[in-house]
Design an enzyme around this catalytic site. Structure first.
Site, PDB file in Angstrom:
ATOM      1  N   HIS A   7       0.827  -1.217   0.000  1.00  0.00           N
ATOM      2  CA  HIS A   7       0.000   0.000   0.000  1.00  0.00           C
ATOM      3  C   HIS A   7       0.859   1.264   0.000  1.00  0.00           C
ATOM      4  O   HIS A   7       2.033   1.240   0.351  1.00  0.00           O
ATOM      5  CB  HIS A   7      -0.980   0.025   1.174  1.00  0.00           C
ATOM      6  CG  HIS A   7      -0.391   0.021   2.551  1.00  0.00           C
ATOM      7  ND1 HIS A   7      -0.152  -1.142   3.266  1.00  0.00           N
ATOM      8  CD2 HIS A   7       0.013   1.037   3.353  1.00  0.00           C
ATOM      9  CE1 HIS A   7       0.352  -0.827   4.450  1.00  0.00           C
ATOM     10  NE2 HIS A   7       0.463   0.483   4.533  1.00  0.00           N
ATOM     11  N   HIS A  79       3.889   7.060   3.819  1.00  0.00           N
ATOM     12  CA  HIS A  79       4.835   5.936   3.691  1.00  0.00           C
ATOM     13  C   HIS A  79       4.388   5.010   2.568  1.00  0.00           C
ATOM     14  O   HIS A  79       3.269   5.094   2.071  1.00  0.00           O
ATOM     15  CB  HIS A  79       4.960   5.145   5.010  1.00  0.00           C
ATOM     16  CG  HIS A  79       3.739   4.455   5.497  1.00  0.00           C
ATOM     17  ND1 HIS A  79       2.817   5.050   6.343  1.00  0.00           N
ATOM     18  CD2 HIS A  79       3.261   3.215   5.249  1.00  0.00           C
ATOM     19  CE1 HIS A  79       1.850   4.188   6.608  1.00  0.00           C
ATOM     20  NE2 HIS A  79       2.080   3.082   5.957  1.00  0.00           N
ATOM     21  N   GLU A 130       7.489   0.972   5.178  1.00  0.00           N
ATOM     22  CA  GLU A 130       6.906  -0.064   6.038  1.00  0.00           C
ATOM     23  C   GLU A 130       7.106  -1.408   5.351  1.00  0.00           C
ATOM     24  O   GLU A 130       6.971  -1.499   4.121  1.00  0.00           O
ATOM     25  CB  GLU A 130       5.407   0.207   6.235  1.00  0.00           C
ATOM     26  CG  GLU A 130       4.680  -0.848   7.062  1.00  0.00           C
ATOM     27  CD  GLU A 130       3.196  -0.589   7.223  1.00  0.00           C
ATOM     28  OE1 GLU A 130       2.658   0.347   6.606  1.00  0.00           O
ATOM     29  OE2 GLU A 130       2.548  -1.335   7.980  1.00  0.00           O
TER      30      GLU A 130
HETATM   31  C1  LIG Z   1      -2.057   0.226  11.592  1.00  0.00           C
HETATM   32  C2  LIG Z   1      -0.696   0.204  11.076  1.00  0.00           C
HETATM   33  C3  LIG Z   1      -0.652   0.784   9.702  1.00  0.00           C
HETATM   34  C4  LIG Z   1      -0.380  -0.348   8.693  1.00  0.00           C
HETATM   35  O1  LIG Z   1      -0.227  -0.063   7.495  1.00  0.00           O
HETATM   36  O2  LIG Z   1      -0.392  -1.521   9.146  1.00  0.00           O
HETATM   37  C5  LIG Z   1       0.368   1.884   9.544  1.00  0.00           C
HETATM   38  O3  LIG Z   1       0.911   2.123   8.509  1.00  0.00           O
HETATM   39  S1  LIG Z   1       0.684   2.798  10.999  1.00  0.00           S
HETATM   40  C6  LIG Z   1       1.509   4.288  10.347  1.00  0.00           C
HETATM   41  C7  LIG Z   1       1.900   5.186  11.472  1.00  0.00           C
HETATM   42  N1  LIG Z   1       3.066   4.670  12.168  1.00  0.00           N
HETATM   43  C8  LIG Z   1       4.307   5.107  11.869  1.00  0.00           C
HETATM   44  O4  LIG Z   1       4.521   5.975  11.046  1.00  0.00           O
HETATM   45  C9  LIG Z   1       5.450   4.461  12.656  1.00  0.00           C
HETATM   46  C10 LIG Z   1       6.812   4.866  12.106  1.00  0.00           C
HETATM   47  N2  LIG Z   1       7.006   6.316  12.183  1.00  0.00           N
HETATM   48  C11 LIG Z   1       7.861   6.869  13.114  1.00  0.00           C
HETATM   49  O5  LIG Z   1       8.513   6.195  13.893  1.00  0.00           O
HETATM   50  C12 LIG Z   1       8.004   8.377  13.073  1.00  0.00           C
HETATM   51  O6  LIG Z   1       6.871   8.942  12.415  1.00  0.00           O
HETATM   52  C13 LIG Z   1       9.284   8.860  12.339  1.00  0.00           C
HETATM   53  C14 LIG Z   1      10.518   8.424  13.132  1.00  0.00           C
HETATM   54  C15 LIG Z   1       9.337   8.315  10.927  1.00  0.00           C
HETATM   55  C16 LIG Z   1       9.258  10.380  12.255  1.00  0.00           C
HETATM   56  O7  LIG Z   1       9.144  10.918  13.533  1.00  0.00           O
HETATM   57  P1  LIG Z   1       8.771  12.473  13.704  1.00  0.00           P
HETATM   58  O8  LIG Z   1       7.529  12.804  12.965  1.00  0.00           O
HETATM   59  O9  LIG Z   1       8.852  12.789  15.159  1.00  0.00           O
HETATM   60  O10 LIG Z   1       9.844  13.280  12.924  1.00  0.00           O
HETATM   61  P2  LIG Z   1      11.402  13.415  13.212  1.00  0.00           P
HETATM   62  O11 LIG Z   1      11.694  14.770  13.711  1.00  0.00           O
HETATM   63  O12 LIG Z   1      11.971  12.234  13.951  1.00  0.00           O
HETATM   64  O13 LIG Z   1      11.853  13.301  11.666  1.00  0.00           O
HETATM   65  C17 LIG Z   1      13.186  13.139  11.296  1.00  0.00           C
HETATM   66  C18 LIG Z   1      13.205  13.534   9.832  1.00  0.00           C
HETATM   67  O14 LIG Z   1      12.349  12.629   9.078  1.00  0.00           O
HETATM   68  C19 LIG Z   1      11.368  13.391   8.381  1.00  0.00           C
HETATM   69  N3  LIG Z   1      10.137  12.613   8.361  1.00  0.00           N
HETATM   70  C20 LIG Z   1       9.315  12.341   9.390  1.00  0.00           C
HETATM   71  N4  LIG Z   1       8.270  11.596   8.976  1.00  0.00           N
HETATM   72  C21 LIG Z   1       8.437  11.390   7.657  1.00  0.00           C
HETATM   73  C22 LIG Z   1       7.704  10.719   6.637  1.00  0.00           C
HETATM   74  N5  LIG Z   1       6.545  10.093   6.927  1.00  0.00           N
HETATM   75  N6  LIG Z   1       8.173  10.711   5.371  1.00  0.00           N
HETATM   76  C23 LIG Z   1       9.333  11.348   5.078  1.00  0.00           C
HETATM   77  N7  LIG Z   1      10.100  12.038   5.978  1.00  0.00           N
HETATM   78  C24 LIG Z   1       9.638  12.044   7.260  1.00  0.00           C
HETATM   79  C25 LIG Z   1      11.220  14.685   9.150  1.00  0.00           C
HETATM   80  O15 LIG Z   1      10.720  15.687   8.302  1.00  0.00           O
HETATM   81  C26 LIG Z   1      12.659  14.930   9.563  1.00  0.00           C
HETATM   82  O16 LIG Z   1      13.356  15.412   8.461  1.00  0.00           O
HETATM   83  P3  LIG Z   1      14.328  16.694   8.632  1.00  0.00           P
HETATM   84  O17 LIG Z   1      14.873  16.933   7.267  1.00  0.00           O
HETATM   85  O18 LIG Z   1      15.353  16.271   9.669  1.00  0.00           O
HETATM   86  O19 LIG Z   1      13.420  17.796   9.131  1.00  0.00           O
HETATM   87 CO   LIG Z   2       0.842   1.364   6.504  1.00  0.00          CO
END
Ligand SMILES: CC[C@H](C(=O)O)C(=O)SCCNC(=O)CCNC(=O)[C@H](O)C(C)(C)COP(=O)(O)OP(=O)(O)OC[C@H]1O[C@@H](n2cnc3c(N)ncnc32)[C@H](O)[C@@H]1OP(=O)(O)O
Ligand SMILES: [Co+2]
Length: 134
Positions: A7, A79, A130
């Protein structure tokens, strides 16, 4: 190692409006909203002939999607999810290659009742990945 695209997830500020847009404007097959409290999201899956779209909205106070929507208030691609046969072996191979497996590295059960893991976006050209074991 990675297989089919399972997805593409889109974080949305208004889940109902986005679901209606896919259903009514885009004519897609849209499922019901499903709360996923363990992941801090409510999801709506949209079935396409060759993959799925996952609409995501924050659920609860500690949603990982909330910070994304603060940075992207109108929403955006959050994602992509690839399928793997063996998520443990995939995680070990990725760690050995220097990639960051998010959380404590233990697979969690995702929306399809299958084990999932996430890989840091900064290790994959700014794309949150993911992995779902099928
Ligand atoms: C029911 C489950 C379902 C499924 O399909 O089964 C799901 O998909 S659940 C989806 C929701 N769960 C998650 O997203 C878990 C994993 N995500 C995480 O651990 C955090 O969101 C993380 C670590 C990816 C980002 O954390 P945060 O938002 O606090 O940002 P940071 O300051 O740590 O970010 C560092 C850096 O990464 C960039 N960033 C953040 N999120 C994304 C993204 N989705 N895509 C691309 N880039 C992302 C953020 O902008 C920062 O970049 P920088 O240049 O340093 O500013
Ligand atoms: Co998902």
């Amino acid at each position: 190692m990675i297989g089919r695209l399972n997805h593409v997830a889109i974080a949305v500020p208004d889940l109902e409006a986005s679901a209606a847009q896919y259903r009514d404007t885009l004519g897609a097959q849209v499922g019901p909203p499903l709360d996923q409290p363990d992941h801090g999201v409510t999801v709506v899956f949209i079935d396409l002939p060759n993959t799925k779209i996952e609409l995501l909205h924050p659920l609860g106070d500690a949603s990982p999607v909330a910070a994304f929507l603060e940075r992207n208030p109108s929403g955006g691609i959050h994602h992509i999810c690839y399928e793997v046969d063996d998520i443990g072996a995939a995680a070990a191979r990725l760690r050995a290659g220097g990639a960051r497996v998010l959380g404590d590295g233990t697979p969690r059960i995702g929306a399809h009742g299958k084990p999932v893991l996430f890989l840091h976006p900064k290790d994959f050209n700014g794309c949150l990945i993911e992995l779902e074991q099928i």
